[in-house]
Write an enzyme that holds these catalytic residues in place. Sequence first.
Site, short mmCIF file in Angstrom:
data_model
loop_
_atom_site.label_atom_id
_atom_site.label_comp_id
_atom_site.label_asym_id
_atom_site.label_seq_id
_atom_site.Cartn_x
_atom_site.Cartn_y
_atom_site.Cartn_z
N GLU A 187 0.83 -1.21 0.00
CA GLU A 187 0.00 0.00 0.00
C GLU A 187 0.87 1.26 0.00
O GLU A 187 0.51 2.26 -0.62
CB GLU A 187 -0.94 -0.01 1.21
CG GLU A 187 -1.93 -1.16 1.22
CD GLU A 187 -2.70 -1.29 -0.08
OE1 GLU A 187 -3.02 -0.25 -0.70
OE2 GLU A 187 -2.97 -2.44 -0.50
N HIS A 190 1.72 2.24 -3.45
CA HIS A 190 0.68 3.02 -4.12
C HIS A 190 0.76 4.50 -3.71
O HIS A 190 0.49 5.39 -4.52
CB HIS A 190 -0.70 2.47 -3.76
CG HIS A 190 -1.02 1.16 -4.42
ND1 HIS A 190 -0.83 0.94 -5.77
CD2 HIS A 190 -1.51 0.00 -3.92
CE1 HIS A 190 -1.21 -0.30 -6.07
NE2 HIS A 190 -1.62 -0.89 -4.96
N GLU A 267 -0.70 -3.22 -9.90
CA GLU A 267 -0.67 -4.19 -8.80
C GLU A 267 0.61 -5.01 -8.85
O GLU A 267 1.23 -5.29 -7.82
CB GLU A 267 -1.89 -5.11 -8.87
CG GLU A 267 -3.21 -4.42 -8.50
CD GLU A 267 -3.18 -3.80 -7.12
OE1 GLU A 267 -2.68 -4.44 -6.18
OE2 GLU A 267 -3.64 -2.66 -6.99
#
Length: 659
Positions: A187, A190, A267
């Site tokens: 995360e 990201h 991803e």
Amino acid sequence: MNFFEHQAKARSQSRWIIFAFIAVTLLIVLAVDLIVLVFLAAHGPVMDGANYVSQGALSGIANRDLWANNTGLLLTSSGITASIIGLSSLGKIAALRSGGGKVARDMGATIVTPDTRDPLRRRLYNVVEEISLASGAPVPEVYVMENEPGINAFAAGYTPADAAIAVTQGTLEKLSRAELQGVVAHEFSHIFNGDMRINIRMMGVIFGIMVIAILGRKFLHATSYRRSSRDNNAGAIVAVGIGLMAIGYIGLFFARWMKSALSRQREYLADASAVQFTRDPSGIAGALKKIAAYDHSSYLKGDAEEVSHMLFGSGYRQLMFATHPPLEKRIERIEKRFDPGEIQDLAAKLRKQEHREHAEAIIAQEEQASKAERKKSGGLFDFENMISNIGNPDMERIAAAAMITASLSEGISSAARSLEWAPEVLFYCLLDNDPELREQQLLVVVKQMGDISEQKLRHLLTAHGTVQADQRLPLLEICFPNLKRRPMSDIENILETIDLLAAADKRIDSFEYLLSRLVKQYMFEAHSPNRTKLHGSGKLKDSVDELTKVVSVVAAHGQNSKTAAGLQAAQKAFRAGMGVVDINHTNLSFTDDWQHDLDKAIDKLDELSASEKSKVIAALARTVLDDRKIVTEEHEMLRVICSLIHVPLPILNEAESKG
């Protein structure tokens, strides 16, 4: 691909979203116009020579007179449709401008505070905090989706300063610490790579496209009375409603395709970055295997359509345009020798050990204390790998961050993580060692914040003495999540108090300047994330003077530039830094008004493109490391300058700079 290349690609993909959105909007506008024409052809007379005649809808729309006579109506229809879609999208994006916490709360998540006593949540917060400190990014808000038993997570927000990381309850209960660390690192990737802003815009795009389907559904609901009263036009109105719904869901089909096209590859990149963060492929691979072993347990109980592209794993079963690659493919990219048969073996093992894993999580709170006993390991800081490490802090950085937090006394640590004490911890970092001057600063606190705040400061001083220099910046980063939760009026008063405390001795030292500048930027971005640009499009060749000033300030603060030897060493470091970017400036530019010069220079350098910022960081790093050692003042200045131009610099140890 390094941090700066990821940022450039994210910017390019943002433009792709806009172009695709415009194309889908145009298709929907044309489709709505076609419905209008069908309705007119079916229920209105059409000119045939000198006479009006009625004809079928499908044949009627081919009549040129129908188009010519209703041009104004079609233009109005097009404008209304485009406006509904555009304004709905912009409205949705604006509704999310309060940051990632807004998205998490809308998903039913509960915030995790730094002082939580729950061992699983304490472990989660520790992992997030360690990776944040190690990477040089502000600590994001942390949330848990309590009613979600599956394994999933997401990061949301416009900028790192307003980011939030949310995980499901199943993630806390079913993953080991290493696996949780892999998910959180995924995360953080990201956050660093610009995916969050893309995801927020995608949410707005999808909502705008879905509005047409929602209007069609409401259209049908509104005509229920007409149908019951046998209105002659009810059938046509129902047909219009069905048509609008069909168009909306066709638009959703394209929106899902857009999500799939963007999400799947990012991803893979986030998985790879997570491995670089932790240097432990088994962590994130283990999390993915457990999702598969629990029979795709990443699915959410709530509606995951809107946020599906933001999640760690698939939020629901998707037959077409999946936002995530197949689990087996993701695992194979991490573990080249992965055998799909492992999933069945793991599933059987998990059924026997699930209760044991929960018990192991209870002892996670003891891990932080044990890290304080570790000895700092040496090692040579590799200048050439610095750019590739930005946004990818390895386990050594994470361990260093854990040792820093463990070195804080329990009282200071608890105060920094407290909503009520966070401002006083900031003031505590600014208190002078001179008792007389410190009393003047305490009077400033009484006047600005009240006597209770002053009493808290005196308690911190009495219990812990003055703060250690190398703990000041970490304390600021730990305080940040609670500072931004305070009312805006409190924040303005806190910022004014910081300025007055810094000016108490009639001079502003480097840390006082850096603290004030960084807190102001963090607070602005946390409360106005949609007004923040992470990178611009500027070129370094147009900002040479600004780079000269920044490198000069860093070089001067790394040495005692008031002595002849110190000035000579600062000049040498300056030339080394400028030489990295092939700029032959012979003299550093350092004045008594360096804070003002640095303010203007940083603002200009923040407008550079991501790739050009990498050159700035290279110049600054070479300047700092020229004498093969890093003092606290240099380290603080380097990390804060990087934060101010939106580049998260990994934590550096003094031992790492010796060679």
